[in-house]
Design an enzyme around this catalytic site. Structure first.
Site, PDB file in Angstrom:
ATOM      1  N   GLY A 160       0.928  -1.352  -0.184  1.00 62.15           N
ATOM      2  CA  GLY A 160      -0.159  -0.009  -0.042  1.00 62.15           C
ATOM      3  C   GLY A 160       0.739   1.167  -0.091  1.00 62.15           C
ATOM      4  O   GLY A 160       1.913   1.340   0.722  1.00 62.15           O
ATOM      5  N   LEU A 162      -8.526   7.910   1.591  1.00 60.67           N
ATOM      6  CA  LEU A 162      -7.930   9.196   1.778  1.00 60.67           C
ATOM      7  C   LEU A 162      -6.933   9.251   2.862  1.00 60.67           C
ATOM      8  O   LEU A 162      -6.110   9.905   2.799  1.00 60.67           O
ATOM      9  CB  LEU A 162      -9.257   9.945   2.276  1.00 60.67           C
ATOM     10  N   THR A 167       5.169   1.768   6.040  1.00 59.98           N
ATOM     11  CA  THR A 167       3.719   1.124   6.138  1.00 59.98           C
ATOM     12  C   THR A 167       2.961   2.098   7.044  1.00 59.98           C
ATOM     13  O   THR A 167       3.562   2.550   8.096  1.00 59.98           O
ATOM     14  CB  THR A 167       3.674  -0.219   6.813  1.00 59.98           C
ATOM     15  N   ILE A 168       1.725   2.404   6.789  1.00 56.77           N
ATOM     16  CA  ILE A 168       0.951   3.411   7.402  1.00 56.77           C
ATOM     17  C   ILE A 168       0.323   2.785   8.670  1.00 56.77           C
ATOM     18  O   ILE A 168       0.161   3.314   9.840  1.00 56.77           O
ATOM     19  CB  ILE A 168      -0.099   4.135   6.958  1.00 56.77           C
ATOM     20  N   ASP A 169       0.696   1.314   8.892  1.00 57.91           N
ATOM     21  CA  ASP A 169       0.116   0.597   9.945  1.00 57.91           C
ATOM     22  C   ASP A 169       0.892   0.776  11.058  1.00 57.91           C
ATOM     23  O   ASP A 169       0.816   0.327  12.201  1.00 57.91           O
ATOM     24  CB  ASP A 169      -0.197  -0.931   9.326  1.00 57.91           C
ATOM     25  N   MET A 225      -7.836   2.881   9.454  1.00 57.91           N
ATOM     26  CA  MET A 225      -7.126   1.740   9.032  1.00 57.91           C
ATOM     27  C   MET A 225      -6.201   1.257   9.814  1.00 57.91           C
ATOM     28  O   MET A 225      -6.121   1.838  10.974  1.00 57.91           O
ATOM     29  CB  MET A 225      -6.409   1.917   7.656  1.00 57.91           C
ATOM     30  N   ASN A 277       6.285  -6.084   5.928  1.00 54.69           N
ATOM     31  CA  ASN A 277       6.964  -7.302   6.451  1.00 54.69           C
ATOM     32  C   ASN A 277       7.143  -8.291   5.290  1.00 54.69           C
ATOM     33  O   ASN A 277       8.265  -9.051   5.167  1.00 54.69           O
ATOM     34  CB  ASN A 277       6.640  -7.667   7.859  1.00 54.69           C
TER      35      ASN A 277
END
Lengths: 408, 408
Positions: free
Chosen positions: A14, A297, A137-139, A181, A109
């Site tokens: 992503g 977004l 990663t935004i996570d 998210m 990962n």
């Protein structure tokens, strides 16, 4: 100094707001080394490697690269493919054929895992290849990282969204649910907490995948906040689960009807926010309940970026090249916090990054499991960067009433 | 010069990013006039008037007002109440009791209607009262206005959202549907067109409530774009309708089942985006289809604002006070375009603003009804303000393949 040959860069998974800062950091640093004969970019991650879809980034201007760095989403395009060992073997054969000696893979990962297997193929074949995985990663769920490039900008978007939502709901009353998210990690949802300025500001409640979600407790929490403030603003992670590990969105989408075989029918695929809003309307009898799913977004909005995140994503790319060139090593670049606020970059073994995902530690979540701690706020605030907007209220004194009991 | 007495300000309807610029413009200008004894703000629009919930803004610092001006969403809070004539009569009695001689009401066309009735009550009672309606709405649907304060900033959000979405979808392929606010007017959805930079960029298709929506034509359009570009990005207004005027979201939420009386059952309340995405998956067999409803973020996100919009919202408030004080008139402030790009402010009769809503003129929509014209882009671009981000692509040359037919 490293062996002479080509550099290859690819991006995966992503997109984030700063993934091209890392790309620019790698290209611009790599072009400084005489042993680097070319800098290639693979289009669409590993797909671009096995299909030999390479761009010669040596022939890209530094001025355009600086513009690309400011553009969100993988400039070399991306892929969701998770290569198996056959696929990794093919990657290696292509790298070998093109005399690629330095491979930089920007991703989460899964990408660390791919980098690991390709690295082992090269060693087995006695082919001199430096492989470096650079995190994004935004996570924010990569092991051994204090945080990951991309997270700070997405967290800033979530914070600014909740700042505005708080003012909007305050103006018109009611309950609001924003679904954020983050899959199994609550970091992004938790960042909504930075939106609170005044005591009465939302989000008042934050639900994370790290804690078991109880519908009964949720409704009690909402009622309590609403009774106190006349509004209730809630940040919910898309990944919240019940005690048995079933996602709440799956549970709520099941109707009470059963088919001829006794199977519970799925009544639809409504959003988690809508389903929770229904529960509040039905069980608490609150008239104005609204929900949004922040959707794409939050990871791709163009124009909400953390300067700290930009800086670190750039540096991570630059350091990755320096490690490969000067230290002759392979592994995954990680960000370590060295002060309040400063960071440094280390290199860890691929397998220590690829194996697991990181989730919120207990000290970041309150006892009741419906909010974050000050420890988390202290952790996350610097990552959002400078110049965060600040909401201001009118503070003028109340005017005495003339009609004390209202108009007759 | 006008009569001596108090000024009252109220805000109404859905919040915008710049509605407090108008508030600050009115307060700071009104405090300059010696005939103004106090500047009051009503909390929660007309509700605050009939309940005498007034703040004395004369005792607010100009420094805090400047901070409030930068904060989105009605600082005096808002209401959705549409007063009937009894309600307007009560409003008038309260104004009279507090010796309020200047009433500024910031809102959409319902607010213009309220201002009108209150104004007529005052005239009937021979009570000297200046009433000025100051426009605000992200929908841009007020008659006689070139555009309305609040629209430019919301349009900028939509543009920046689609800029990011375009890059995101480009990186991972597929079809994307973004559902945008605007009720019966397509202006906000149409603004997505400014996100297109390169020929292949989205949004490729734009569907507006001003044109009849045909599902068959929609699917043909999507297929054509997808076949050409491998992606298709679509901006859809929440208010799109079929030839009989039925909203598409209502139509798609009906199942084919009928109850015992032959009524079609509503199968749920799924979002327009999800329902259109289902149609594309089922009828066109495209695997990756995503949708977002932009929701409350598009009107309240804190940190996406047009400087032109800020400037005009501020000036509209300032001019409203000047008109009331110097010209002794009542009416609704309107924005007229006087150049490319410049504006001036006029005063129109309340009833000409209150009566109707404005929709997109034909010259703004293409013949096929699935996109906007350059005339619209020329119209809308200045309203988004300066410093709009610009996406940049990598433009490096392709590297020749070694394995011409792929790896064996």
């Amino acid at each position: 100094m490293g062996i002479s040959g080509k550099v290859l860069i690819a991006q995966s998974g992503g997109p984030t707001a700063v993934i091209n800062q890392t790309l620019a950091g790698i290209v611009l640093e790599a072009k400084k080394y005489t042993q680097v004969t070319r800098v290639y970019g693979a289009l669409r991650g590993v797909e671009g490697i096995v299909n030999e879809n390479f761009l010669d980034l040596t022939q890209e201007t530094s001025h355009n690269l600086e513009q690309v760095a400011l553009t969100p989403s993988s400039a070399l395009l991306s892929t969701r493919i998770k290569p198996d060992s056959k696929y990794c073997h093919d990657i290696f054969r292509i790298l070998e054929a093109h005399d690629i000696r330095y491979f930089f893979y920007i991703g989460g990962n899964d990408s660390a895992d791919t980098a690991h297997i390709v690295n082992e193929e090269a060693m087995l074949a006695n082919y001199d290849l430096r492989v470096i995985h650079v995190p994004k990663t935004i996570d924010n769920d990569l092991m051994l990282n204090d945080h990951t490039p991309g997270f700070g900008s997405a967290a800033r978007f979530v914070t600014q969204a909740f700042m505005g939502i708080n003012l909007d709901v305050r103006a018109l009353n009611g309950v609001y649910i924003g679904v954020v998210m983050g899959r199994h990690a609550g970091f992004l949802t938790a960042s909504a907490a930075i939106a609170r300025k005044h005591e009465a500001d939302g989000p008042h409640l934050i639900y994370l995948p790290e804690k078991v979600f109880s519908m009964q407790q949720f409704l009690l929490n909402v009622k309590e906040v609403y009774d106190q403030h006349g509004i209730c603003i809630i940040a919910v992670s898309e990944g919240i689960r019940d005690a048995t590990g079933v996602p709440i969105v799956t549970m709520l989408n099941k109707s009470n009807e059963e088919d001829a075989h006794g199977n519970v029918l799925l009544s639809g695929t409504r959003s988690l926010g809508d389903l929770l809003a229904d529960q509040i309307r039905e069980k608490l009898n609150i008239p104005r309940v609204r929900s949004d799913t922040f959707g794409y977004l939050q990871r791709s909005f163009f124009g909400c970026v953390s300067d700290i995140d930009q800086h670190e994503a750039r540096e991570a790319g630059e350091r990755a090249v320096q490690m490969a060139m000067w230290n002759d090593v392979d592994g995954s670049v990680t960000i370590k916090r060295t002060g309040n606020y400063s960071v440094d970059y280390h290199l860890e073994r691929f397998e220590d990054i690829a194996a697991q995902t990181r989730v919120m530690p207990d000290e970041f979540i309150n006892q009741a499991g419906n909010n974050v701690t000050d420890t988390f706020k202290f952790y996350v605030r610097p990552l959002l960067g400078s110049g965060l907007p600040q909401p201001s209220w009118v503070r003028a004194p109340q005017v005495p009433r003339i009609f004390n009991n209202g108009l007759k």
